[in-house]
Design a protein around this motif. Sequence first.
Motif, short mmCIF file in Angstrom:
data_model
loop_
_atom_site.label_atom_id
_atom_site.label_comp_id
_atom_site.label_asym_id
_atom_site.label_seq_id
_atom_site.Cartn_x
_atom_site.Cartn_y
_atom_site.Cartn_z
N UNK A 160 52.39 -101.07 175.70
CA UNK A 160 52.80 -100.64 174.37
C UNK A 160 53.22 -101.83 173.50
N UNK A 161 53.90 -102.81 174.15
CA UNK A 161 54.27 -104.01 173.39
C UNK A 161 53.02 -104.74 172.89
N UNK A 166 49.35 -105.82 168.66
CA UNK A 166 48.02 -105.71 168.04
C UNK A 166 48.09 -104.99 166.71
N UNK A 167 48.94 -103.90 166.70
CA UNK A 167 49.07 -103.15 165.44
C UNK A 167 49.66 -104.04 164.36
N UNK A 168 50.76 -104.75 164.73
CA UNK A 168 51.37 -105.63 163.73
C UNK A 168 50.42 -106.77 163.34
N UNK A 169 49.70 -107.27 164.31
CA UNK A 169 48.73 -108.33 164.00
C UNK A 169 47.64 -107.81 163.08
N UNK A 170 47.19 -106.57 163.40
CA UNK A 170 46.17 -105.96 162.55
C UNK A 170 46.72 -105.73 161.15
N UNK A 171 48.01 -105.27 161.11
CA UNK A 171 48.64 -105.06 159.82
C UNK A 171 48.74 -106.36 159.05
#
Length: 382
Positions: A160-161, A166-171
């Motif tokens: 999950x981390x 990845x989500x924050x990087x994608x954001x």
Amino acid sequence: MAIGAIFAGVSAVASIAGGIAGSSQASKNNATARKNAKAQKKFNKEVAKRTNEYNEKRDAVEQANYHAMRDYSHKTSMKNWRRGKELQDFAFAQQLRQFAKSNEIAAGQFGLNQEAAEQAFEGQLASVEDMFLANQFQGESSLGALQDVYTEQGFNKKEQDIKLLGIRSKQNLGTASITNQIDSLMTAGSLQKQATLVEGLLAEGKSSLGQAGKSRIKAKQASAAALQRGIIGIERELTGKRTQAGIELAQLNAETSLAITGVGLNLERINSAIESAEGEAEYNGRIMSANMKSFIDQTGRNIDELIQQKKYSDINTQASMMLEPEFSGYDPKPKKPPEREFIESMEAIPGFTPAPAQQSVWAPLISGISQGMGTMASADFS
């Protein structure tokens, strides 16, 4: 009248004759009584003589029989006494052997009771050890399961981390891309506006150079209008693209927020799973501790019961043991009874023979004569 006198005379004669006969009979009776008295006296003397002879023999025989029986009884008593001593010795020896055998059996039974109690104690201790090992294995299994949960959920957390990263990087990449796109649009729009302005100024300059009068003014106005329209069109185009970029940025932020929220929910599920596993492990630990305590308490009660059972067994064994025999001693040695004192039989003497009763010889005669005379006197001779 003569007949009455005759009868009276006959009666008187008869009475006198009866008196004479009575007197004669009395004389005979007296003689017989004297004879019988003499015979009785002689008989009594003979009986006394024979009785004395018998008593002498009887006294001698009784003394001889007494001494013979006294000696025989003493010998028999001594023989029986010696035999009784042998029987008493044998019976006491048998009792001693029985007592020794009883002690041997009791000792063996005590040993069996002790062995059975020790085996029962060892069984109880082995049960406690087995229960302790089972609890240890169960505890290790519970800790292993908890460790597996920690490991699995640790990997899930890392996943999950990484997903959140990845989500924050994608954001960040999307935001940077949109920002760059906006910046590029702004730069391109500014350059396009500058180019359009230059082109408009050039067109206006050309209009000023090529014409004069109203035509030049119209041409300048037309150029200015065209320049204004071009700048407005560029502004509109830039505004639409900025709006689109803002929508894309908002959509990116919304998607990122949803993804982060999903990651948070997953992390909460992971934490909840860890807490649940820890709670279950703690609950299992309490159950194992309670079971172990209950088993140990029951084992203590079982051991107390085994001790009580051993006491009862020992008491029963001791109760079944034969008492140590005690020799009561021999019977008293027989002794001859005290010498009997003999009294000679009393000498018999002839029994007293009373003098024979003598009947009166004259009484019947006188009575007959008196009756005859009375009869004659009463007769009527007239």
